[in-house]
Write a protein that holds these residues in place. Structure first.
Motif, mmCIF file in Angstrom:
data_model
loop_
_atom_site.group_PDB
_atom_site.id
_atom_site.type_symbol
_atom_site.label_atom_id
_atom_site.label_comp_id
_atom_site.label_asym_id
_atom_site.label_seq_id
_atom_site.Cartn_x
_atom_site.Cartn_y
_atom_site.Cartn_z
ATOM 1 N N UNK A 144 5.864 -6.579 -40.592
ATOM 2 C CA UNK A 144 5.419 -6.239 -41.955
ATOM 3 C C UNK A 144 6.458 -5.442 -42.745
ATOM 4 N N UNK A 145 7.176 -4.543 -42.060
ATOM 5 C CA UNK A 145 8.216 -3.755 -42.731
ATOM 6 C C UNK A 145 9.402 -4.649 -43.058
ATOM 7 N N UNK A 146 9.822 -5.453 -42.090
ATOM 8 C CA UNK A 146 10.943 -6.361 -42.299
ATOM 9 C C UNK A 146 10.694 -7.286 -43.479
ATOM 10 N N UNK A 147 9.471 -7.803 -43.588
ATOM 11 C CA UNK A 147 9.138 -8.738 -44.659
ATOM 12 C C UNK A 147 9.219 -8.079 -46.032
ATOM 13 N N UNK A 148 9.043 -6.767 -46.086
ATOM 14 C CA UNK A 148 9.100 -6.039 -47.360
ATOM 15 C C UNK A 148 10.533 -5.839 -47.844
ATOM 16 N N UNK A 149 11.487 -5.798 -46.922
ATOM 17 C CA UNK A 149 12.854 -5.411 -47.252
ATOM 18 C C UNK A 149 13.638 -6.565 -47.854
ATOM 19 N N UNK A 150 13.189 -7.005 -49.031
ATOM 20 C CA UNK A 150 13.756 -8.190 -49.653
ATOM 21 C C UNK A 150 14.926 -7.897 -50.589
ATOM 22 N N UNK A 151 15.038 -6.650 -51.044
ATOM 23 C CA UNK A 151 16.105 -6.297 -51.976
ATOM 24 C C UNK A 151 16.382 -4.801 -51.893
ATOM 25 N N UNK A 152 17.564 -4.360 -52.363
ATOM 26 C CA UNK A 152 17.911 -2.940 -52.273
ATOM 27 C C UNK A 152 16.915 -2.021 -52.965
ATOM 28 N N UNK A 153 16.432 -2.397 -54.165
ATOM 29 C CA UNK A 153 15.526 -1.504 -54.877
ATOM 30 C C UNK A 153 14.164 -1.412 -54.195
ATOM 31 N N UNK A 154 13.735 -2.495 -53.512
ATOM 32 C CA UNK A 154 12.487 -2.432 -52.739
ATOM 33 C C UNK A 154 12.646 -1.450 -51.582
ATOM 34 N N UNK A 155 13.800 -1.507 -50.909
ATOM 35 C CA UNK A 155 14.074 -0.568 -49.819
ATOM 36 C C UNK A 155 14.073 0.862 -50.358
#
Length: 239
Positions: A144-155
């Motif tokens: 679930x965390x990996x799937x969220x990390x789609x772009x720098x600003x999301x991180x």
């Protein structure tokens, strides 16, 4: 009963993690009981899953800790360009600078009183059970965390609130997620995503936080110095 070795545990983990999209196992000559697997999330974000094996008390054979790490090559490049000391900041030449990490097996333990240990326990001949638990933990806590990390600003936005989530079973509650160089790396991730104002606000927030530290030491002084360098850099971008 089959003898469960570091190699057999490593091969069991490889089978699971390669199936989940990670590359071949990375071995460390100076740490023969530590292994990791990595994969790219974007052109600048890399994730890694690592395991560390420690001998366990009989009848168990091994205690296996699992760590998830997120790296940013952009953050590492900006550290170098701005003259910020990489030091012992979790820097890996190919993957960049560590910006986020957590222990998924420990999170499973923290979430359920029925789980006895914050690490995985492996007995002789227990590779199949270990694989089942590793896959279960990955899908529940890492995916679930990996799937969220789609772009720098999301991180960056995740990092802003990540340390507010505290553990429940530790004697002294601590953050479930560890953000490395919190204010500096978060601001740089915003900058990479083109959110200059968010980057500036993050730097200002960091400087206020450092000013409120009860005991000023080398750690707080280094962070303050980095933030001031980044503040000047961001100001130049507005000119």
């Amino acid at each position: 009963m089959a003898n469960t070795t570091t190699k057999s545990v490593m091969l069991a983990a490889s089978s699971v993690l390669e199936e989940l999209g990670y590359g071949k196992v990375i071995k460390y000559r100076d740490a023969p009981r530590e292994f990791s697997w990595e994969c790219a999330l974007s052109s600048s974000l890399y994730q890694s899953v690592g395991i560390s094996l420690l001998p366990a008390m009989s009848p168990l054979k091994w205690s296996v800790d699992i760590q998830y790490v997120l790296y940013s090559t952009y953050v590492a490049e900006q550290f170098r360009k701005l003259g910020l000391d990489l030091g012992h900041q979790g820097y890996a030449p190919l993957k960049g600078l560590m910006v986020l990490s957590f222990l998924p097996a420990r999170q499973r333990w923290d979430a359920s009183e029925s789980v006895l240990y914050p690490t995985l326990k492996v007995s002789d001949g227990g590779e199949v059970k270990f694989q089942e638990e590793l896959r279960e933990i990955y899908l529940a806590y890492v995916a679930p965390i990996s799937a969220m990390m789609t772009s720098p600003d999301v991180v960056a936005r995740f990092q802003l609130s990540a340390e507010a989530e505290l553990t429940m079973r530790d004697r002294l509650p601590c953050p479930r997620y560890s953000v490395v160089n919190k204010y500096v790396s978060t601001a740089l991730l915003f900058l990479e995503g083109g959110h200059i104002e968010d980057a500036r606000l993050t730097v200002e927030s960091g400087l206020r936080a450092m000013a409120e530290v009860d005991v000023h030491n080398r750690w707080s002084e280094e962070i303050t110095a980095r933030l001031n360098i980044l503040k000047r850099h961001l100001a130049d971008l507005y000119i």
